[in-house]
Scaffold this motif. Structure first.
Motif, PDB file in Angstrom:
ATOM      1  N   THR A 200     -30.464 -34.592  -3.834  1.00 57.49           N
ATOM      2  CA  THR A 200     -30.936 -34.520  -5.210  1.00 57.49           C
ATOM      3  C   THR A 200     -32.130 -33.586  -5.225  1.00 57.49           C
ATOM      4  O   THR A 200     -33.281 -34.009  -5.118  1.00 57.49           O
ATOM      5  CB  THR A 200     -31.293 -35.911  -5.733  1.00 57.49           C
ATOM      6  OG1 THR A 200     -30.184 -36.795  -5.549  1.00 57.49           O
ATOM      7  CG2 THR A 200     -31.624 -35.840  -7.222  1.00 57.49           C
ATOM      8  N   PHE A 201     -31.844 -32.300  -5.359  1.00 56.58           N
ATOM      9  CA  PHE A 201     -32.839 -31.260  -5.173  1.00 56.58           C
ATOM     10  C   PHE A 201     -34.065 -31.447  -6.054  1.00 56.58           C
ATOM     11  O   PHE A 201     -35.198 -31.249  -5.602  1.00 56.58           O
ATOM     12  CB  PHE A 201     -32.204 -29.889  -5.431  1.00 56.58           C
ATOM     13  CG  PHE A 201     -33.132 -28.738  -5.208  1.00 56.58           C
ATOM     14  CD1 PHE A 201     -33.384 -28.272  -3.929  1.00 56.58           C
ATOM     15  CD2 PHE A 201     -33.751 -28.116  -6.278  1.00 56.58           C
ATOM     16  CE1 PHE A 201     -34.237 -27.207  -3.717  1.00 56.58           C
ATOM     17  CE2 PHE A 201     -34.609 -27.044  -6.081  1.00 56.58           C
ATOM     18  CZ  PHE A 201     -34.853 -26.591  -4.801  1.00 56.58           C
TER      19      PHE A 201
ATOM     20  N   CYS B 198     -33.639 -20.005  -0.898  1.00 54.24           N
ATOM     21  CA  CYS B 198     -33.057 -21.117  -0.164  1.00 54.24           C
ATOM     22  C   CYS B 198     -32.223 -21.939  -1.125  1.00 54.24           C
ATOM     23  O   CYS B 198     -32.768 -22.549  -2.052  1.00 54.24           O
ATOM     24  CB  CYS B 198     -34.144 -21.981   0.473  1.00 54.24           C
ATOM     25  SG  CYS B 198     -33.530 -23.483   1.263  1.00 54.24           S
ATOM     26  N   ALA B 199     -30.920 -21.941  -0.916  1.00 52.23           N
ATOM     27  CA  ALA B 199     -30.005 -22.708  -1.741  1.00 52.23           C
ATOM     28  C   ALA B 199     -29.724 -24.044  -1.069  1.00 52.23           C
ATOM     29  O   ALA B 199     -29.341 -24.088   0.099  1.00 52.23           O
ATOM     30  CB  ALA B 199     -28.706 -21.936  -1.953  1.00 52.23           C
ATOM     31  N   ALA B 200     -29.908 -25.119  -1.809  1.00 53.02           N
ATOM     32  CA  ALA B 200     -29.748 -26.464  -1.268  1.00 53.02           C
ATOM     33  C   ALA B 200     -28.527 -27.154  -1.854  1.00 53.02           C
ATOM     34  O   ALA B 200     -28.182 -26.964  -3.021  1.00 53.02           O
ATOM     35  CB  ALA B 200     -30.994 -27.298  -1.544  1.00 53.02           C
ATOM     36  N   SER B 201     -27.890 -27.973  -1.039  1.00 54.37           N
ATOM     37  CA  SER B 201     -26.776 -28.802  -1.492  1.00 54.37           C
ATOM     38  C   SER B 201     -26.780 -30.109  -0.709  1.00 54.37           C
ATOM     39  O   SER B 201     -27.353 -30.193   0.380  1.00 54.37           O
ATOM     40  CB  SER B 201     -25.437 -28.078  -1.320  1.00 54.37           C
ATOM     41  OG  SER B 201     -25.186 -27.800   0.050  1.00 54.37           O
ATOM     42  N   GLY B 202     -26.147 -31.123  -1.268  1.00 56.99           N
ATOM     43  CA  GLY B 202     -26.046 -32.392  -0.581  1.00 56.99           C
ATOM     44  C   GLY B 202     -27.237 -33.310  -0.757  1.00 56.99           C
ATOM     45  O   GLY B 202     -27.290 -34.375  -0.128  1.00 56.99           O
TER      46      GLY B 202
ATOM     47  N   ASN C  43     -34.923 -25.763 -10.310  1.00 58.93           N
ATOM     48  CA  ASN C  43     -34.167 -26.976 -10.026  1.00 58.93           C
ATOM     49  C   ASN C  43     -32.746 -26.918 -10.580  1.00 58.93           C
ATOM     50  O   ASN C  43     -31.835 -27.508 -10.002  1.00 58.93           O
ATOM     51  CB  ASN C  43     -34.906 -28.190 -10.578  1.00 58.93           C
ATOM     52  CG  ASN C  43     -36.137 -28.536  -9.754  1.00 58.93           C
ATOM     53  OD1 ASN C  43     -36.314 -28.045  -8.646  1.00 58.93           O
ATOM     54  ND2 ASN C  43     -36.990 -29.386 -10.310  1.00 58.93           N
ATOM     55  N   ALA C  44     -32.554 -26.222 -11.696  1.00 60.12           N
ATOM     56  CA  ALA C  44     -31.218 -26.100 -12.273  1.00 60.12           C
ATOM     57  C   ALA C  44     -30.273 -25.343 -11.351  1.00 60.12           C
ATOM     58  O   ALA C  44     -29.058 -25.497 -11.454  1.00 60.12           O
ATOM     59  CB  ALA C  44     -31.286 -25.416 -13.631  1.00 60.12           C
TER      60      ALA C  44
ATOM     61  N   SER D 193     -41.612 -31.234  -8.879  1.00 59.54           N
ATOM     62  CA  SER D 193     -41.660 -30.727 -10.245  1.00 59.54           C
ATOM     63  C   SER D 193     -41.994 -29.243 -10.315  1.00 59.54           C
ATOM     64  O   SER D 193     -41.830 -28.619 -11.363  1.00 59.54           O
ATOM     65  CB  SER D 193     -42.693 -31.507 -11.044  1.00 59.54           C
ATOM     66  OG  SER D 193     -44.002 -31.257 -10.560  1.00 59.54           O
ATOM     67  N   GLY D 194     -42.467 -28.694  -9.208  1.00 62.47           N
ATOM     68  CA  GLY D 194     -42.926 -27.321  -9.200  1.00 62.47           C
ATOM     69  C   GLY D 194     -44.362 -27.158  -9.649  1.00 62.47           C
ATOM     70  O   GLY D 194     -44.888 -26.045  -9.648  1.00 62.47           O
TER      71      GLY D 194
END
Length: 128
Positions: free
Chosen positions: A28-29, A22-26, A74-75, A54-55
């Motif tokens: 502050t992931f 799942c790629a997120a944008s928009g 997160n990167a 934090s995972g």
């Protein structure tokens, strides 16, 4: 503005493995807890797994405990769902989702209605 895009679904045989992304944008992931949900044919959308910002913390539905693993990078603004020992009852459209606000307990993800952002889903079909 906020977009969640799932990928990695497909047709697999029972006992096989699959990794969803799942790629997120928009958003502050790195500051958002993320979750996976699924909706089987004729069923309501249900919680699958969640991971803290934090995972370091994870939570799973009883039905997938020990078989699925949620992780994040997160990167790359990406959350993963590693699915192993798949069963026909795992067949569903899988969605990633996130709440708008911060949460204290990952149990908040148990209720799909608490999510504010949803992807379009990716179909996983497990054959017997």
């Amino acid at each position: 503005q906020v977009q969640l895009v799932e990928s990695g679904g497909g047709l697999v045989q029972a006992g096989g493995s699959l990794r969803l992304s799942c790629a997120a944008s928009g958003l502050t992931f790195s500051r958002h807890a993320m979750g996976w949900f699924r909706q089987a044919p004729g069923k309501e959308r249900a919680f699958v797994a969640a991971i803290s910002w934090s995972g370091g913390g994870t939570k799973y539905a009883d039905s997938v405990q020990g078989r699925f693993t949620i992780s994040r990078e997160n990167a790359k603004n990406t959350v993963y769902l590693h699915m192993m020992s798949l069963k026909p009852e795992d067949t569903a459209v899988y969605y990633c989702a996130a709440p708008r606000r911060g949460i204290y307990e990952l149990g908040y993800f148990f209720d799909p209605s608490g999510m504010d952002y949803w992807g379009k889903g990716t179909l996983v079909t497990v054959s017997s």
